[in-house]
Design an enzyme around this catalytic site. Sequence first.
Site, PDB file in Angstrom:
ATOM      1  N   ALA A  56       0.863  -1.182   0.000  1.00 23.09           N
ATOM      2  CA  ALA A  56       0.000   0.000   0.000  1.00 23.09           C
ATOM      3  C   ALA A  56       0.897   1.229   0.000  1.00 23.09           C
ATOM      4  CB  ALA A  56      -0.910  -0.002   1.222  1.00 23.09           C
ATOM      5  N   THR A  58       2.251   5.141   0.192  1.00 21.28           N
ATOM      6  CA  THR A  58       2.079   6.436   0.836  1.00 21.28           C
ATOM      7  C   THR A  58       2.143   7.531  -0.227  1.00 21.28           C
ATOM      8  OG1 THR A  58       4.462   6.617   1.240  1.00 21.28           O
ATOM      9  CG2 THR A  58       3.116   5.645   2.991  1.00 21.28           C
ATOM     10  N   ILE A  82       4.410  -1.258   3.360  1.00 21.57           N
ATOM     11  CA  ILE A  82       4.297   0.162   3.045  1.00 21.57           C
ATOM     12  C   ILE A  82       5.186   0.522   1.852  1.00 21.57           C
ATOM     13  CG2 ILE A  82       4.426   2.505   3.936  1.00 21.57           C
ATOM     14  CD1 ILE A  82       2.412   0.642   5.373  1.00 21.57           C
ATOM     15  N   LYS A  83       4.548   0.997   0.776  1.00 21.01           N
ATOM     16  CA  LYS A  83       5.302   1.439  -0.403  1.00 21.01           C
ATOM     17  C   LYS A  83       5.745   2.886  -0.203  1.00 21.01           C
ATOM     18  CE  LYS A  83       4.295   0.334  -4.712  1.00 21.01           C
ATOM     19  NZ  LYS A  83       3.509   0.141  -5.965  1.00 21.01           N
ATOM     20  N   ILE A  84       7.033   3.098  -0.402  1.00 21.13           N
ATOM     21  CA  ILE A  84       7.615   4.425  -0.208  1.00 21.13           C
ATOM     22  C   ILE A  84       8.544   4.729  -1.379  1.00 21.13           C
ATOM     23  CG2 ILE A  84       9.220   5.747   1.230  1.00 21.13           C
ATOM     24  CD1 ILE A  84       8.050   4.381   3.652  1.00 21.13           C
TER      25      ILE A  84
END
Length: 218
Positions: A56, A58, A82-84
């Site tokens: 998912a 950010t 968490i995709k950053i």
Amino acid sequence: MQIFADTADVEKIRELNAMGVIDGVTTNPTLVMKAGRDFNEILKEITSIVDGPISAETVSSDAKGMIKEAAELSKIHKNIVIKIVNTPEGLKAVKQLAGKGIKTNVTLTFSANQALLAAKAGATYVSPFIGRLDDVGEDGMQVIRDIVQIYRNYGFKTKVLVASVRGPLHVLEAAKIGADACTCPPEVIEKMFKHPLTDAGIKRFLEDWEKARKNFKK
């Protein structure tokens, strides 16, 4: 090699999961927009279907905002990753999240140097965008080869998640190189099933069965 579905289309995810061919899912703001539904609701439904990593993304541009988003997204399910984005601020967030035991996927990666930095920051996954590299005249698969070699040279635990996949040959090459995972649009996964000899064989089997059935009735 793990195969992830790169989509926010819940029905497609359900279909691919029923086949037993996907290990996780990646999403991004563009895919969620196409789905036309609430982001968190989509993520909750996906986690109820696929028992694997669910990326998912950010959308904040600063580390503080990314970390705040990550804290909220992580509450949805234990499998949320968490995709950053691969920027200095992004890697600041990755380092802090790694310290808290939150898994990350460093996205929009286009070079082996960027991947090296992501690994040093503590990324769980790094996502090199090979299709977009090919689009601008670079060799996307060579970047994957370089990253895999660098990670092996130094024992980095970060996994290579090949992204921006355009067709089955990208998947094949990624598997041959030894990438950990490949995230593909559903249509690419569906094309992997296809071979003209399989279709011809099925057609021949059915024709022969019909002939045999008619002869048996006589």
